[in-house]
Design a protein around this motif. Structure first.
Motif, PDB file in Angstrom:
ATOM      1  N   LYS A 138       0.826  -1.208   0.000  1.00  0.00           N
ATOM      2  CA  LYS A 138       0.000   0.000   0.000  1.00  0.00           C
ATOM      3  C   LYS A 138       0.862   1.261   0.000  1.00  0.00           C
ATOM      4  N   ASP A 139       2.011   1.220   0.677  1.00  0.00           N
ATOM      5  CA  ASP A 139       2.914   2.381   0.656  1.00  0.00           C
ATOM      6  C   ASP A 139       3.486   2.606  -0.739  1.00  0.00           C
ATOM      7  N   LEU A 140       3.847   1.515  -1.400  1.00  0.00           N
ATOM      8  CA  LEU A 140       4.447   1.627  -2.737  1.00  0.00           C
ATOM      9  C   LEU A 140       3.434   2.124  -3.765  1.00  0.00           C
ATOM     10  N   LEU A 141       2.230   1.556  -3.725  1.00  0.00           N
ATOM     11  CA  LEU A 141       1.213   1.941  -4.710  1.00  0.00           C
ATOM     12  C   LEU A 141       0.719   3.360  -4.473  1.00  0.00           C
ATOM     13  N   PHE A 142       0.499   3.716  -3.213  1.00  0.00           N
ATOM     14  CA  PHE A 142       0.041   5.087  -2.950  1.00  0.00           C
ATOM     15  C   PHE A 142       1.109   6.091  -3.390  1.00  0.00           C
ATOM     16  N   THR A 143       2.383   5.765  -3.171  1.00  0.00           N
ATOM     17  CA  THR A 143       3.474   6.643  -3.602  1.00  0.00           C
ATOM     18  C   THR A 143       3.497   6.771  -5.115  1.00  0.00           C
ATOM     19  N   MET A 144       3.298   5.664  -5.813  1.00  0.00           N
ATOM     20  CA  MET A 144       3.331   5.683  -7.280  1.00  0.00           C
ATOM     21  C   MET A 144       2.236   6.595  -7.844  1.00  0.00           C
ATOM     22  N   PHE A 145       1.000   6.414  -7.401  1.00  0.00           N
ATOM     23  CA  PHE A 145      -0.092   7.243  -7.915  1.00  0.00           C
ATOM     24  C   PHE A 145       0.039   8.692  -7.439  1.00  0.00           C
ATOM     25  N   PHE A 146       0.575   8.887  -6.256  1.00  0.00           N
ATOM     26  CA  PHE A 146       0.830  10.229  -5.738  1.00  0.00           C
ATOM     27  C   PHE A 146       1.796  10.971  -6.664  1.00  0.00           C
ATOM     28  N   LEU A 147       2.889  10.321  -7.035  1.00  0.00           N
ATOM     29  CA  LEU A 147       3.888  10.953  -7.902  1.00  0.00           C
ATOM     30  C   LEU A 147       3.341  11.196  -9.303  1.00  0.00           C
ATOM     31  N   ILE A 148       2.541  10.260  -9.804  1.00  0.00           N
ATOM     32  CA  ILE A 148       1.903  10.465 -11.116  1.00  0.00           C
ATOM     33  C   ILE A 148       0.990  11.684 -11.070  1.00  0.00           C
ATOM     34  N   SER A 149       0.240  11.805  -9.977  1.00  0.00           N
ATOM     35  CA  SER A 149      -0.652  12.949  -9.815  1.00  0.00           C
ATOM     36  C   SER A 149       0.142  14.254  -9.780  1.00  0.00           C
ATOM     37  N   ALA A 150       1.253  14.267  -9.034  1.00  0.00           N
ATOM     38  CA  ALA A 150       2.077  15.474  -8.943  1.00  0.00           C
ATOM     39  C   ALA A 150       2.656  15.856 -10.300  1.00  0.00           C
ATOM     40  N   LEU A 151       3.170  14.866 -11.023  1.00  0.00           N
ATOM     41  CA  LEU A 151       3.748  15.144 -12.342  1.00  0.00           C
ATOM     42  C   LEU A 151       2.684  15.624 -13.325  1.00  0.00           C
ATOM     43  N   SER A 152       1.502  15.038 -13.260  1.00  0.00           N
ATOM     44  CA  SER A 152       0.413  15.450 -14.156  1.00  0.00           C
ATOM     45  C   SER A 152      -0.005  16.883 -13.868  1.00  0.00           C
ATOM     46  N   TYR A 153      -0.036  17.222 -12.594  1.00  0.00           N
ATOM     47  CA  TYR A 153      -0.435  18.592 -12.232  1.00  0.00           C
ATOM     48  C   TYR A 153       0.602  19.605 -12.710  1.00  0.00           C
ATOM     49  N   LEU A 154       1.874  19.260 -12.615  1.00  0.00           N
ATOM     50  CA  LEU A 154       2.911  20.155 -13.134  1.00  0.00           C
ATOM     51  C   LEU A 154       2.783  20.320 -14.646  1.00  0.00           C
ATOM     52  N   LYS A 155       2.457  19.222 -15.337  1.00  0.00           N
ATOM     53  CA  LYS A 155       2.211  19.300 -16.786  1.00  0.00           C
ATOM     54  C   LYS A 155       1.029  20.219 -17.069  1.00  0.00           C
ATOM     55  N   PHE A 156      -0.003  20.075 -16.254  1.00  0.00           N
ATOM     56  CA  PHE A 156      -1.199  20.900 -16.428  1.00  0.00           C
ATOM     57  C   PHE A 156      -0.879  22.380 -16.230  1.00  0.00           C
ATOM     58  N   LEU A 157      -0.068  22.676 -15.215  1.00  0.00           N
ATOM     59  CA  LEU A 157       0.296  24.067 -14.951  1.00  0.00           C
ATOM     60  C   LEU A 157       1.110  24.665 -16.094  1.00  0.00           C
ATOM     61  N   LYS A 158       1.932  23.837 -16.708  1.00  0.00           N
ATOM     62  CA  LYS A 158       2.795  24.341 -17.786  1.00  0.00           C
ATOM     63  C   LYS A 158       2.072  24.394 -19.122  1.00  0.00           C
ATOM     64  N   GLY A 159       1.280  23.375 -19.410  1.00  0.00           N
ATOM     65  CA  GLY A 159       0.696  23.268 -20.741  1.00  0.00           C
ATOM     66  C   GLY A 159      -0.734  23.718 -20.863  1.00  0.00           C
ATOM     67  N   GLU A 160      -1.410  23.978 -19.710  1.00  0.00           N
ATOM     68  CA  GLU A 160      -2.805  24.403 -19.737  1.00  0.00           C
ATOM     69  C   GLU A 160      -3.706  23.394 -20.456  1.00  0.00           C
ATOM     70  N   ASN A 161      -3.299  22.123 -20.449  1.00  0.00           N
ATOM     71  CA  ASN A 161      -4.105  21.080 -21.089  1.00  0.00           C
ATOM     72  C   ASN A 161      -4.984  20.428 -20.037  1.00  0.00           C
TER      73      ASN A 161
END
Length: 665
Positions: A138-161
């Motif tokens: 559960k620690d590994l999976l929550f970390t994985m989706f957490f990091l994906i969410s963070a990276l996606s949000y940074l993409k969203f902030l940069k690309g406005e997509n």
């Protein structure tokens, strides 16, 4: 995004190093702490792969439902062999290492620094508890989706997509389906935006509030799904600024000699935002399934409340707030909470129980936990997988009592040190890392009560230590580039390599602790001989191996340390039963029942003892009592049928004759 060839080479090396360090765990077994609950004794993960099976897991525990579903899929594909569980845990950890590199590079734009952060994250000695202990996937999976969410949000902030924002929403919800600690994604996203842009836009407050509300929703009903879908649609609607399409639909109203200029889309947004806030809050507090959006008196009142708030914010001159939308949204949310939550809060028994638990929670726990995690990052040696709560009713040790003062001194020291940093970029990176750590460890500092066996645990730092790693590597890199003397620079490099080697060896040796129950519990006992649960669990290991003499020996030690736990007596009684010492078995079963009169298993076990020693009438009473406590207990039902056959053999013969007569007809 393309990297240099050397970067791919180093990343491959880090991945290989991960497999080498954690490879001893592949030969490990299931542990009798959590692994049995989640995997070996959990019938839910032995279902077929289907939506219904996932729904059953979701209803069992939504905050680990995705983890349990991964176990279910794995059992169907590879069988119930522990080595495959370990291999997949290692694979998920390596994915997390790569995501950490990607996140670090996105923030720092430095491949070398990001590589060192990923390396330290990969080999840190606290990681074996999350990687080598199967249940802690559960620690590994929550970390994985957490990091994906963070990276996606940074993409969203940069690309406005808007697509990246929806990936952020989905990843955040998947993360919280692995572990409740994922709630830290909400302030983390705001922190990432502030790091990137130096400010947090009003739009982001709205979007992230929407994500927060969605993460709180538990989908029990089809109409819940409608709410779940409606929220991102509303947010997407507002984000794309469709009010630009309707810019001509504005309202100009003159009230009390004052002109109010209002966009119709703002009215719609605030109205539905308030309605959804109230709906989610009502769902959280009452636990009830959402009813039809219209037709229920509660929702009628909710809509009236939303209209009332809009009226206050826009039309009442004394309450009118011009220009600042953040103030409007905060006031709206506060009013929504007050108007829909206060009465239900005080009338809800569950929350009152939670408040009572919170009041009983010692104020020293958060400070002690924070000090522990900071200390363990600096000195990750002599680790212990189980540090239990202080015994209730006894005075706290000096370390607990001093922990608030130590925390204050540490905080003041950190503030002073940060102020001494003249380089703005370095200060920014150090502060970001510290805040990332505090945000993602805060949920586990007992500020909110945590029910469990341990007050602190290495696995809780699986993600949070990224923040401290980020700050440390940025600081070391800055110091390294400030060194001008070649000999000093070479010494710095040698120390860095030596540090990585020491940490790798420490992590490698730590993986052997999680090989089986014997190595696991012996390691815990070696760190704390007063841990009664560790002695008891080691007794369970010997019992499963058929070594009843050693099992009884360890149960005895556990009971000497804690004589108020009925499970210790019940299991020692079971060991005495296997050793055919029925007198001591009877004493232990009686003691277990006296400590917990509502335990159906103890009555069933004592009934089995009576049946074995030729006392079927006493056995009958115990089996009936066990079934009265748990009517669905199959062992008691089977034992009851056996007892009836012994007590009433003539009745059984009569029933058989009746069946034969019916067949002959």
């Amino acid at each position: 995004m393309k990297f240099k060839t050397n970067t791919y080479f180093y990343l491959t090396g880090i991945v290989i190093l991960c497999f080498l360090i954690f490879s001893p765990s592949i030969g490990g077994a299931f542990l009798n702490w959590d692994d049995t609950t989640y995997i070996t004794n959990n019938s839910l993960i032995y279902q077929d792969i289907s939506f219904r099976s996932f729904k059953n897991l979701y209803e069992f525990d939504r905050y680990i439902s995705l983890v349990l579903f991964s176990f279910l899929v794995q059992v169907k594909l590879f069988g119930n062999q522990p080595e495959w569980f370990h291999i997949i845990n290692i694979l998920i950890h390596t994915v997390n290492v790569l995501l950490i590199f990607k996140l670090s590079f996105t923030l720092l734009k430095s491949e070398k620094t990001s590589l060192f952060i990923a390396l330290l994250f990969a080999i840190f000695p606290t990681k074996p508890e999350s990687v080598c202990w199967i249940a802690q996937r559960k620690d590994l999976l929550f970390t994985m989706f957490f990091l994906i969410s963070a990276l996606s949000y940074l993409k969203f902030l940069k690309g406005e997509n808007i697509l990246w924002f929806f990936i952020t929403i989905i990843s955040s919800y998947l993360s919280v389906m692995c572990k409740l600690q994922a709630m830290g994604i909400i302030p983390t996203l705001l922190l990432l935006e502030y790091y990137l842009n130096g400010k947090i836009q009003f739009r982001s407050w709205v979007l992230i509030t929407g994500i927060f509300l969605m993460m709180l929703i538990k989908i029990d009903h089809v109409k819940d799904i409608a709410l779940f879908i409606r929220l991102p649609l509303l947010i997407g609607f507002y984000h794309h600024k469709l009010n630009n399409l309707f810019h001509f639909i504005n309202i100009n109203i003159r009230l009390k000699k004052r002109m109010h200029h209002i966009k119709i889309t703002d009215l719609i947004f605030y109205y539905y935002f308030c309605s959804i806030c109230g709906s989610v809050l009502y769902k959280l507090i009452t636990g009830a399934v959402f009813q039809d959006f219209y037709g229920e008196s509660f929702y009628i009142l909710l809509h009236l409340n939303a209209i009332f708030i809009i009226y206050i914010l826009y039309y009442k001159p004394r309450f009118h707030i011009s220009g600042n939308r953040i103030k409007k949204i905060l006031i709206l949310f506060i009013i929504g909470v007050l108007t829909t939550g206060v009465i239900i809060f005080y009338s809800n028994e569950m929350l009152q129980d939670g408040w009572a638990f919170f009041k009983s929670n010692n104020v020293c726990y958060p400070f002690y936990s924070l000090n522990y995690y900071l200390y363990r990052f600096i000195f990750p040696f002599n680790l212990n997988a189980m540090i239990p709560y202080p015994e209730s009713g006894q005075s706290l040790s000096l370390m607990y009592k001093l922990s608030p003062f130590i925390s204050i001194l540490i905080l003041l020291g950190i503030i002073f040190a940060v102020k001494q940093i003249k380089d703005k970029a370095l200060r920014k990176n150090v502060v970001f890392g510290l805040l990332f750590f505090l945000i993602n460890i805060a949920f586990l500092l007992h500020i909110i009560p945590i029910k469990g066996k341990v007050i602190v645990a290495d696995r809780y730092t699986c993600l949070a230590y990224f923040g401290l790693t980020f700050s440390l590597i940025c600081l070391l890199e800055f110091l390294y580039h400030r060194i001008s003397h070649k000999f000093t620079k070479r010494s710095f490099q040698i120390l860095a390599v030596a540090g990585i080697l020491v940490l790798s060896l420490q992590t490698y040796s730590r993986t052997f602790v999680y090989i089986n129950d014997k190595t696991f519990w012996r390691d815990i006992i070696s760190k704390n001989k007063e841990n009664d649960y560790a002695w008891y669990s080691l007794g369970l290991y010997y019992y499963e191996k058929g070594d009843y003499e050693n099992a009884i020996k360890h149960y005895n030690t556990a009971i000497d340390l804690n004589s108020n736990n009925y499970e210790y007596y019940a299991n020692r009684g079971g060991a005495y039963f296997k050793a055919k010492d029925y007198e001591k078995t009877h004493e232990d079963f009686n003691k277990a029942i006296s400590l917990n009169p509502d335990n159906h298993i103890a009555y069933n076990n004592r009934g089995a003892l009576y049946l074995k020693t030729g006392k079927p009438r006493q056995a009958l009473n115990d089996f009936l009592k066990a079934l009265s406590l748990n009517p669905d207990y199959p062992e008691a039902s089977k034992n009851l049928e056996k007892t009836k056959k012994i007590l009433y053999p003539d009745r059984e013969k009569t029933n058989d004759q009746d069946k034969n007569e019916e067949l002959s007809d």
